[in-house]
Design a protein around this motif. Structure first.
Motif, PDB file in Angstrom:
ATOM      1  N   PRO A   1       0.819  -1.211   0.000  1.00 21.84           N
ATOM      2  CA  PRO A   1       0.000   0.000   0.000  1.00 21.84           C
ATOM      3  C   PRO A   1       0.859   1.270   0.000  1.00 21.84           C
ATOM      4  N   CYS A   2       0.441   2.235  -0.806  1.00 18.72           N
ATOM      5  CA  CYS A   2       1.148   3.523  -0.867  1.00 18.72           C
ATOM      6  C   CYS A   2       0.988   4.230   0.485  1.00 18.72           C
ATOM      7  N   GLU A   3       2.055   4.797   0.931  1.00 17.51           N
ATOM      8  CA  GLU A   3       2.086   5.480   2.228  1.00 17.51           C
ATOM      9  C   GLU A   3       1.125   6.678   2.271  1.00 17.51           C
ATOM     10  N   ARG A   4       0.897   7.291   1.116  1.00 21.77           N
ATOM     11  CA  ARG A   4       0.040   8.486   1.066  1.00 21.77           C
ATOM     12  C   ARG A   4      -1.440   8.139   0.870  1.00 21.77           C
ATOM     13  N   CYS A   5      -1.733   7.325  -0.176  1.00 19.43           N
ATOM     14  CA  CYS A   5      -3.141   7.118  -0.544  1.00 19.43           C
ATOM     15  C   CYS A   5      -3.653   5.723  -0.184  1.00 19.43           C
ATOM     16  N   GLY A   6      -2.772   4.804   0.131  1.00 16.90           N
ATOM     17  CA  GLY A   6      -3.207   3.459   0.521  1.00 16.90           C
ATOM     18  C   GLY A   6      -3.472   2.528  -0.636  1.00 16.90           C
ATOM     19  N   GLN A   7      -3.384   3.036  -1.868  1.00 17.62           N
ATOM     20  CA  GLN A   7      -3.625   2.146  -3.021  1.00 17.62           C
ATOM     21  C   GLN A   7      -2.393   1.276  -3.278  1.00 17.62           C
ATOM     22  N   PRO A   8      -2.603   0.074  -3.834  1.00 18.91           N
ATOM     23  CA  PRO A   8      -1.462  -0.809  -4.050  1.00 18.91           C
ATOM     24  C   PRO A   8      -0.478  -0.240  -5.072  1.00 18.91           C
ATOM     25  N   THR A   9       0.798  -0.435  -4.791  1.00 20.58           N
ATOM     26  CA  THR A   9       1.819   0.065  -5.710  1.00 20.58           C
ATOM     27  C   THR A   9       3.041  -0.849  -5.703  1.00 20.58           C
ATOM     28  N   THR A  10       3.732  -0.843  -6.847  1.00 22.32           N
ATOM     29  CA  THR A  10       4.997  -1.577  -6.931  1.00 22.32           C
ATOM     30  C   THR A  10       6.153  -0.576  -6.915  1.00 22.32           C
ATOM     31  N   ALA A  11       5.810   0.688  -6.781  1.00 23.53           N
ATOM     32  CA  ALA A  11       6.815   1.749  -6.980  1.00 23.53           C
ATOM     33  C   ALA A  11       7.569   2.119  -5.711  1.00 23.53           C
ATOM     34  N   GLY A  12       7.385   1.400  -4.634  1.00 27.76           N
ATOM     35  CA  GLY A  12       8.067   1.748  -3.384  1.00 27.76           C
ATOM     36  C   GLY A  12       7.074   2.280  -2.373  1.00 27.76           C
ATOM     37  N   VAL A  13       7.511   3.165  -1.504  1.00 31.02           N
ATOM     38  CA  VAL A  13       6.613   3.608  -0.432  1.00 31.02           C
ATOM     39  C   VAL A  13       5.537   4.568  -0.926  1.00 31.02           C
ATOM     40  N   VAL A  14       5.852   5.371  -1.946  1.00 30.45           N
ATOM     41  CA  VAL A  14       4.866   6.315  -2.478  1.00 30.45           C
ATOM     42  C   VAL A  14       4.575   5.936  -3.932  1.00 30.45           C
ATOM     43  N   CYS A  15       3.282   5.849  -4.264  1.00 26.43           N
ATOM     44  CA  CYS A  15       2.927   5.391  -5.612  1.00 26.43           C
ATOM     45  C   CYS A  15       3.209   6.486  -6.652  1.00 26.43           C
ATOM     46  N   ALA A  16       3.217   6.073  -7.912  1.00 26.66           N
ATOM     47  CA  ALA A  16       3.531   7.003  -9.009  1.00 26.66           C
ATOM     48  C   ALA A  16       2.488   8.114  -9.083  1.00 26.66           C
ATOM     49  N   PHE A  17       1.247   7.791  -8.757  1.00 27.52           N
ATOM     50  CA  PHE A  17       0.178   8.791  -8.811  1.00 27.52           C
ATOM     51  C   PHE A  17       0.440   9.897  -7.783  1.00 27.52           C
ATOM     52  N   CYS A  18       0.746   9.515  -6.547  1.00 31.49           N
ATOM     53  CA  CYS A  18       0.999  10.518  -5.510  1.00 31.49           C
ATOM     54  C   CYS A  18       2.270  11.315  -5.826  1.00 31.49           C
ATOM     55  N   ARG A  19       3.258  10.634  -6.396  1.00 28.25           N
ATOM     56  CA  ARG A  19       4.508  11.348  -6.733  1.00 28.25           C
ATOM     57  C   ARG A  19       4.254  12.380  -7.832  1.00 28.25           C
ATOM     58  N   LEU A  20       3.334  12.052  -8.742  1.00 31.17           N
ATOM     59  CA  LEU A  20       2.995  12.994  -9.814  1.00 31.17           C
ATOM     60  C   LEU A  20       2.488  14.310  -9.223  1.00 31.17           C
ATOM     61  N   TRP A  21       1.558  14.200  -8.267  1.00 36.75           N
ATOM     62  CA  TRP A  21       0.953  15.422  -7.722  1.00 36.75           C
ATOM     63  C   TRP A  21       1.909  16.128  -6.771  1.00 36.75           C
ATOM     64  N   GLU A  22       2.793  15.380  -6.137  1.00 33.99           N
ATOM     65  CA  GLU A  22       3.812  16.044  -5.302  1.00 33.99           C
ATOM     66  C   GLU A  22       4.764  16.843  -6.180  1.00 33.99           C
ATOM     67  N   ALA A  23       5.111  16.268  -7.328  1.00 33.10           N
ATOM     68  CA  ALA A  23       5.989  16.986  -8.274  1.00 33.10           C
ATOM     69  C   ALA A  23       5.290  18.240  -8.767  1.00 33.10           C
ATOM     70  N   ARG A  24       4.005  18.116  -9.000  1.00 31.20           N
ATOM     71  CA  ARG A  24       3.219  19.250  -9.480  1.00 31.20           C
ATOM     72  C   ARG A  24       3.213  20.373  -8.427  1.00 31.20           C
ATOM     73  N   ARG A  25       3.010  19.985  -7.161  1.00 26.50           N
ATOM     74  CA  ARG A  25       2.958  21.000  -6.097  1.00 26.50           C
ATOM     75  C   ARG A  25       4.322  21.688  -5.937  1.00 26.50           C
ATOM     76  N   SER A  26       5.392  20.885  -5.943  1.00 22.36           N
ATOM     77  CA  SER A  26       6.707  21.519  -5.775  1.00 22.36           C
ATOM     78  C   SER A  26       7.020  22.368  -6.991  1.00 22.36           C
ATOM     79  N   GLY A  27       6.505  22.004  -8.196  1.00 22.92           N
ATOM     80  CA  GLY A  27       6.679  22.838  -9.379  1.00 22.92           C
ATOM     81  C   GLY A  27       5.984  24.169  -9.213  1.00 22.92           C
ATOM     82  N   ASP A  28       4.797  24.129  -8.579  1.00 25.07           N
ATOM     83  CA  ASP A  28       4.043  25.375  -8.353  1.00 25.07           C
ATOM     84  C   ASP A  28       4.802  26.311  -7.416  1.00 25.07           C
ATOM     85  N   GLU A  29       5.503  25.689  -6.442  1.00 24.97           N
ATOM     86  CA  GLU A  29       6.169  26.508  -5.428  1.00 24.97           C
ATOM     87  C   GLU A  29       7.421  27.177  -5.983  1.00 24.97           C
TER      88      GLU A  29
END
Lengths: 313, 63
Positions: free
Chosen positions: A284-312
């Motif tokens: 389970p992804c640490e942020r959203c709880g959905q299953p992931t093979t990508a490590g602790v944070v899923c690719a979906f959550c990483r996408l939006w984190e990248a987006r937020r840091s891009g905004d900043e």
């Protein structure tokens, strides 16, 4: 050409089945075949709740129409990706779906507005990624898979259905075979069972219909679907593969169906047995709880984190 | 003449040919379009008559 059932003027001729039918008998045949495939491939039972991913196109609206006509409890999910492409593509798509529902009883619609929930449209978010900079298709797929699974799981649906037809499946198979993508080949199937780690069961009840047949059903049923394609699909590899397969189909009626069903038979016989087990363990992804093979944070959550840091920045 | 409309473009073919012949003339694969005349689907062996207006609906989608 005459309808095989009643002798009236035929509306469609399906060479691969050596079958011509009038409009009325075509609708009957199409619905009965769908019911047969649902049972034959054990997609879902009558008492199960179905969530259909609807895009406003012919396949998904036809699927919703058929499942409601057959008496299934089927709701729709529309993901507003915020695609404009000079024609307000996402808004037009939603308008078609709302128009479809307006004249029908049963079936409710879930709408997930990506920009409203996550602060950016899919094309905007994709611009921050290496793969999505030129075309947002990979990011679009990631977002759709995540949202579909979440809504299916949160809404207590037993199964998630998509309108993929035989041309879609044969084109994917063709592409994966050309590139010998054994892992993808092992996972391609009309039914993907639910997983213990949280993926919803996914089914494709139209996987044995040619694309021409789903379009014909939508037209005969008077479904006002969106004819325009996603503006980002222009020049897509899958469309080129479909054109190639249709050229071969013209000379050999039934070739597409044979290609895909032969693949399923080969898989059933164990042709890709070793590869199917290659699926990595999901956590389970640490942020959203959905299953992931990508490590602790899923690719979906990483996408939006990248987006937020891009905004900043 | 017979008028065929496809993706906003208008084409003309002579009356008396089948829809399949008309599609061949326009270099369209019959698996990739459906013909609609007077709101009804027609099969590709249908003979097109003088004054017919046929809408060709593209069936390929994807991305």
């Amino acid at each position: 050409m005459r309808c095989k059932k009643c002798g009236a003027t035929a509306a469609i001729h399906m060479r691969q089945h050596k079958l011509a039918l009038c409009e009325m008998h075509y609708v009957d045949w199409f619905q009965a075949q769908t019911e047969r495939f649902i049972g034959k491939y054990r997609m879902f039972a009558r008492e199960e709740r179905v969530l259909i991913a609807v895009s406003g196109g012919k396949d998904s609206l036809a699927l919703w129409d058929v499942l409601l006509a057959l008496g299934y409890e089927a709701d729709g999910l529309y993901i507003d990706l915020g695609i404009n492409g000079g024609l307000d593509y996402s808004k037009q798509s939603l308008a078609r779906i709302e128009g479809f529902l307006a004249g029908r009883e049963g079936g409710s619609l879930h709408v997930v507005d990506i920009a409203g929930v996550y602060g950016a449209t899919v094309p905007e978010a994709a611009r921050l990624t290496r793969r999505g900079r030129a075309k947002p298709c990979a990011v679009c797929g990631l977002v759709k898979r995540h949202v579909m699974n979440r809504v299916a799981r949160d809404g207590g649906y037993d199964v998630l259905a998509t309108g993929h037809n035989l041309d879609d499946e044969a084109a994917v198979l063709f592409g994966n075979t050309l590139n010998w993508q054994l892992g993808y080949l092992a996972r391609q199937a009309p039914v993907l069972p639910a997983s213990a780690d949280g993926l919803a069961r996914k089914v494709k009840p139209f996987f044995r219909f040619y694309e021409r047949e789903t379009a014909a059903y939508a037209l005969v049923r008077g479904i006002d679907y969106l004819y325009e394609e996603c503006p980002f699909s222009v020049g897509a590899t899958s469309i080129r593969h479909k054109m190639t397969l249709n050229l071969m189909e013209t000379d050999s009626p039934g070739l597409k169906l044979q290609f895909y069903l032969g693949f399923l038979r080969a898989k059933e016989a164990g042709a890709l047995a070793g590869m199917a087990e290659a699926r990595p363990v999901m956590e389970p992804c640490e942020r959203c709880g959905q299953p992931t093979t990508a490590g602790v944070v899923c690719a979906f959550c990483r996408l939006w984190e990248a987006r937020r840091s891009g905004d900043e920045r | 003449m017979v008028t065929l409309t496809f993706r906003g473009e208008v084409y003309e073919v002579r009356a008396g040919m089948t829809l399949r012949n008309a599609l061949e003339k326009l270099a369209l694969n019959p698996h990739m379009v459906l013909g609609v005349r007077e709101g009804k689907l027609i099969t590709d062996d249908t003979i097109l008559n003088e004054g017919d207006e046929v809408k060709l609906v593209a069936v390929i989608s994807g991305g």
